[in-house]
Design a protein around this motif. Sequence first.
Motif, mmCIF file in Angstrom:
data_model
loop_
_atom_site.group_PDB
_atom_site.id
_atom_site.type_symbol
_atom_site.label_atom_id
_atom_site.label_comp_id
_atom_site.label_asym_id
_atom_site.label_seq_id
_atom_site.Cartn_x
_atom_site.Cartn_y
_atom_site.Cartn_z
ATOM 1 N N PHE A 1 4.736 16.690 12.299
ATOM 2 C CA PHE A 1 4.226 15.792 12.314
ATOM 3 C C PHE A 1 3.585 15.074 11.341
ATOM 4 O O PHE A 1 3.334 13.975 11.241
ATOM 5 N N GLU A 2 3.081 15.440 10.704
ATOM 6 C CA GLU A 2 1.853 15.945 9.479
ATOM 7 C C GLU A 2 2.871 14.903 8.452
ATOM 8 O O GLU A 2 1.876 14.404 7.517
ATOM 9 N N THR A 3 4.175 14.993 8.115
ATOM 10 C CA THR A 3 4.673 14.046 6.987
ATOM 11 C C THR A 3 4.257 13.051 6.864
ATOM 12 O O THR A 3 4.227 11.765 5.443
ATOM 13 N N GLY A 4 4.579 12.298 7.847
ATOM 14 C CA GLY A 4 4.555 11.033 8.303
ATOM 15 C C GLY A 4 2.829 10.826 7.610
ATOM 16 O O GLY A 4 2.753 9.753 6.839
ATOM 17 N N ALA A 5 2.069 11.424 7.908
ATOM 18 C CA ALA A 5 1.082 10.904 7.799
ATOM 19 C C ALA A 5 0.259 11.098 6.466
ATOM 20 O O ALA A 5 0.129 9.767 5.609
ATOM 21 N N TRP A 6 1.268 11.936 5.802
ATOM 22 C CA TRP A 6 0.933 12.053 4.328
ATOM 23 C C TRP A 6 1.565 11.296 3.569
ATOM 24 O O TRP A 6 0.910 10.801 2.890
ATOM 25 N N LEU A 7 2.412 10.869 3.642
ATOM 26 C CA LEU A 7 3.618 9.410 3.260
ATOM 27 C C LEU A 7 2.655 8.774 3.303
ATOM 28 O O LEU A 7 2.608 7.786 2.200
ATOM 29 N N ILE A 8 2.265 7.716 4.172
ATOM 30 C CA ILE A 8 1.567 7.186 4.599
ATOM 31 C C ILE A 8 -0.047 7.196 4.196
ATOM 32 O O ILE A 8 -0.123 5.766 3.295
ATOM 33 N N THR A 9 -0.657 7.757 3.765
ATOM 34 C CA THR A 9 -1.422 7.723 2.819
ATOM 35 C C THR A 9 -1.024 7.372 1.481
ATOM 36 O O THR A 9 -2.028 7.078 0.492
ATOM 37 N N PHE A 10 -0.387 8.748 1.517
ATOM 38 C CA PHE A 10 0.237 8.691 -0.696
ATOM 39 C C PHE A 10 0.291 7.213 -0.934
ATOM 40 O O PHE A 10 0.218 6.079 -1.861
ATOM 41 N N VAL A 11 1.095 6.354 0.018
ATOM 42 C CA VAL A 11 1.878 5.035 -0.298
ATOM 43 C C VAL A 11 0.021 4.199 -0.470
ATOM 44 O O VAL A 11 0.590 3.691 -0.640
ATOM 45 N N THR A 12 -0.285 4.652 0.730
ATOM 46 C CA THR A 12 -1.746 3.076 0.530
ATOM 47 C C THR A 12 -2.410 3.630 -0.835
ATOM 48 O O THR A 12 -3.023 2.844 -0.955
ATOM 49 N N LEU A 13 -2.874 4.670 -0.638
ATOM 50 C CA LEU A 13 -3.645 4.941 -2.082
ATOM 51 C C LEU A 13 -3.001 4.627 -3.263
ATOM 52 O O LEU A 13 -3.206 4.076 -3.950
ATOM 53 N N GLY A 14 -1.561 4.841 -3.658
ATOM 54 C CA GLY A 14 -0.605 4.074 -4.464
ATOM 55 C C GLY A 14 -1.322 2.343 -4.521
ATOM 56 O O GLY A 14 -0.931 2.040 -5.307
ATOM 57 N N LYS A 15 -0.534 1.637 -3.130
ATOM 58 C CA LYS A 15 -1.025 0.325 -3.443
ATOM 59 C C LYS A 15 -2.367 0.292 -3.838
ATOM 60 O O LYS A 15 -2.634 -0.373 -4.413
#
Length: 113
Positions: A49-63
Amino acid sequence: HGCTMGMDFLVAMGTSSAYLYSIIVFVLQLIAKNNGEYDASIMDLFPTFETGAWLITFVTLGKYLEAYARGKTAGALQTLMELQPVSATRTILPDDVLKLMKEVQSSEEMDVE
């Protein structure tokens, strides 16, 4: 015009597939546990379940970092444009002539002060 899939689509697919996988694993383990069965092939799987949260966190940080860098670049370019001289002195013997930069030809040699 062909439809192209962007980065947002890839993020949505990645997070959705990770979440769907986690739900399936969780439900299968719950069913196996309620039936009193221990199936090692199911019970050894881990929901992610945490994979999606981490992925969204990293993409948001990248943007965010991309927007910050673009802002800094725009500011630097604006500062660079302000350094452009307004006038130049055309050196012609015997007299020097003061000309505005917009009147200067690209083939002319100038002393910029």
